[in-house]
Design an enzyme around this catalytic site. Structure first.
Site, PDB file in Angstrom:
ATOM      1  N   LYS A   1       0.827  -1.214   0.000  1.00 58.40           N
ATOM      2  CA  LYS A   1       0.000   0.000   0.000  1.00 58.40           C
ATOM      3  C   LYS A   1       0.864   1.268   0.000  1.00 58.40           C
ATOM      4  CE  LYS A   1      -4.023  -2.133   2.285  1.00 58.40           C
ATOM      5  NZ  LYS A   1      -5.037  -1.959   3.374  1.00 58.40           N
TER       6      LYS A   1
ATOM      7  N   TYR B   1     -12.559  -2.437  -3.846  1.00 57.56           N
ATOM      8  CA  TYR B   1     -13.023  -2.565  -2.464  1.00 57.56           C
ATOM      9  C   TYR B   1     -14.557  -2.546  -2.359  1.00 57.56           C
ATOM     10  CZ  TYR B   1      -8.391  -2.091  -0.227  1.00 57.56           C
ATOM     11  OH  TYR B   1      -7.106  -2.295   0.231  1.00 57.56           O
TER      12      TYR B   1
ATOM     13  N   PHE C   1     -15.761   3.067   7.000  1.00 59.12           N
ATOM     14  CA  PHE C   1     -14.401   3.493   6.631  1.00 59.12           C
ATOM     15  C   PHE C   1     -14.156   3.451   5.123  1.00 59.12           C
ATOM     16  CE2 PHE C   1     -14.358  -1.031   7.867  1.00 59.12           C
ATOM     17  CZ  PHE C   1     -13.829  -1.626   6.722  1.00 59.12           C
TER      18      PHE C   1
ATOM     19  N   ARG D   1      -1.501 -14.263   4.461  1.00 60.48           N
ATOM     20  CA  ARG D   1      -2.250 -13.635   5.558  1.00 60.48           C
ATOM     21  C   ARG D   1      -1.469 -13.759   6.875  1.00 60.48           C
ATOM     22  NH1 ARG D   1      -6.576 -10.416   4.328  1.00 60.48           N
ATOM     23  NH2 ARG D   1      -7.238 -10.774   6.463  1.00 60.48           N
TER      24      ARG D   1
ATOM     25  N   THR E   1      -5.211  -7.104  10.750  1.00 62.29           N
ATOM     26  CA  THR E   1      -5.562  -5.858  10.047  1.00 62.29           C
ATOM     27  C   THR E   1      -5.081  -4.623  10.810  1.00 62.29           C
ATOM     28  OG1 THR E   1      -7.545  -7.004   9.261  1.00 62.29           O
ATOM     29  CG2 THR E   1      -7.514  -4.601   9.038  1.00 62.29           C
TER      30      THR E   1
ATOM     31  N   ARG F   1       2.731  -6.253   9.149  1.00 65.01           N
ATOM     32  CA  ARG F   1       2.002  -5.106   9.701  1.00 65.01           C
ATOM     33  C   ARG F   1       2.570  -4.667  11.052  1.00 65.01           C
ATOM     34  NH1 ARG F   1      -3.885  -7.118   7.499  1.00 65.01           N
ATOM     35  NH2 ARG F   1      -4.045  -5.698   5.725  1.00 65.01           N
TER      36      ARG F   1
ATOM     37  N   ASN G   1      -2.048   0.357   6.707  1.00 65.02           N
ATOM     38  CA  ASN G   1      -1.566  -0.910   7.252  1.00 65.02           C
ATOM     39  C   ASN G   1      -0.705  -1.720   6.278  1.00 65.02           C
ATOM     40  OD1 ASN G   1      -3.644  -1.766   5.675  1.00 65.02           O
ATOM     41  ND2 ASN G   1      -4.718  -2.914   7.253  1.00 65.02           N
TER      42      ASN G   1
HETATM   43  P1  GDP Z   1      -7.633  -7.009   5.606  1.00 65.67           P
HETATM   44  O1  GDP Z   1      -8.110  -8.164   4.764  1.00 65.67           O
HETATM   45  O2  GDP Z   1      -6.836  -7.436   6.803  1.00 65.67           O
HETATM   46  O3  GDP Z   1      -6.917  -5.960   4.796  1.00 65.67           O
HETATM   47  O4  GDP Z   1      -8.944  -6.318   6.217  1.00 65.67           O
HETATM   48  P2  GDP Z   1     -10.406  -6.071   5.601  1.00 65.67           P
HETATM   49  O5  GDP Z   1     -10.571  -6.753   4.283  1.00 65.67           O
HETATM   50  O6  GDP Z   1     -11.388  -6.366   6.678  1.00 65.67           O
HETATM   51  O7  GDP Z   1     -10.447  -4.502   5.359  1.00 65.67           O
HETATM   52  C1  GDP Z   1      -9.821  -3.903   4.252  1.00 65.67           C
HETATM   53  C2  GDP Z   1      -9.057  -2.713   4.729  1.00 65.67           C
HETATM   54  O8  GDP Z   1      -9.969  -1.743   5.263  1.00 65.67           O
HETATM   55  C3  GDP Z   1      -8.074  -2.990   5.857  1.00 65.67           C
HETATM   56  O9  GDP Z   1      -6.820  -3.423   5.409  1.00 65.67           O
HETATM   57  C4  GDP Z   1      -7.996  -1.655   6.563  1.00 65.67           C
HETATM   58  O10 GDP Z   1      -7.040  -0.793   5.937  1.00 65.67           O
HETATM   59  C5  GDP Z   1      -9.385  -1.076   6.359  1.00 65.67           C
HETATM   60  N1  GDP Z   1     -10.195  -1.302   7.565  1.00 65.67           N
HETATM   61  C6  GDP Z   1     -10.761  -2.469   7.967  1.00 65.67           C
HETATM   62  N2  GDP Z   1     -11.437  -2.319   9.110  1.00 65.67           N
HETATM   63  C7  GDP Z   1     -11.315  -1.010   9.447  1.00 65.67           C
HETATM   64  C8  GDP Z   1     -11.811  -0.221  10.524  1.00 65.67           C
HETATM   65  O11 GDP Z   1     -12.517  -0.692  11.422  1.00 65.67           O
HETATM   66  N3  GDP Z   1     -11.481   1.098  10.506  1.00 65.67           N
HETATM   67  C9  GDP Z   1     -10.709   1.642   9.518  1.00 65.67           C
HETATM   68  N4  GDP Z   1     -10.422   2.941   9.578  1.00 65.67           N
HETATM   69  N5  GDP Z   1     -10.219   0.932   8.491  1.00 65.67           N
HETATM   70  C10 GDP Z   1     -10.516  -0.379   8.449  1.00 65.67           C
END
Ligand code: GDP
Length: 142
Positions: free
Chosen positions: A11, A51, A59, A87, A93, A104, A114
């Site tokens: 990212k 996304y 968010f 992962r 996350t 991370r 992240n």
């Molecule tokens: P990942 O698969 O670990 O990347 O997580 P997700 O697919 O659930 O979410 C996609 C991205 O959205 C994450 O990498 C974070 O950057 C962002 N994100 C997820 N949950 C949150 C949250 O609760 N708050 C905020 N600000 N960003 C979030």
């Protein structure tokens, strides 16, 4: 062990901090080969489509704005259990929750910034890889 492919995105925060090499070294050291790669600055439309699954989350706008804020390094990784393996290399996350030694934990600043994206299932990996690459652009060495 099943050989799988997964999509990784380094990212904008990690690209800005010159962590492309350090992160890619972790993939390769764990047995994940880079079989496709490109650096791009995503458009708003690309980011919204990529996304889309998160479009109703609070968010979403911040997520899309952040991923478009600078260039990203997009890679297809291939190796044994690539999806889960990536992962586990990435960590949770929220970097505050991420296990020590994960990407991370070491390179991310916050849940928004992240450092990396990684596909979370076989189906998602297929869709995400096809979003950015054709089969002809993937150079499998499996
Ligand atoms: P990942 O698969 O670990 O990347 O997580 P997700 O697919 O659930 O979410 C996609 C991205 O959205 C994450 O990498 C974070 O950057 C962002 N994100 C997820 N949950 C949150 C949250 O609760 N708050 C905020 N600000 N960003 C979030």
């Amino acid at each position: 062990m099943t050989t799988q492919r997964t999509l990784s995105i380094i990212k904008p925060d990690a690209v800005k901090n010159d962590k492309i090499g350090a992160i890619t070294m972790r993939f390769e050291a764990a047995g994940l080969r880079v079989i496709a790669a490109k650096m791009e600055k995503l458009t708003l439309k690309q980011a919204q489509d990529f996304y889309a699954v998160h479009k109703d989350r609070p968010f979403f706008n911040d997520l899309v704005a952040f991923i478009c804020s600078g260039p990203v390094m997009i890679q297809v990784l291939e190796g044994p259990n690539a999806i889960l393996l990536n992962r586990s290399l990435m960590g949770a996350t929220d970097p505050k929750q991420a296990a020590a030694g994960t990407i991370r934990a070491d390179f991310a600043e916050s849940i928004d910034k992240n450092a990396v994206h990684g596909s979370d299932s076989i189906e998602t990996a297929k869709q995400e890889i096809a979003f950015f690459f054709t089969e002809a652009q993937c150079f499998s060495r499996a």
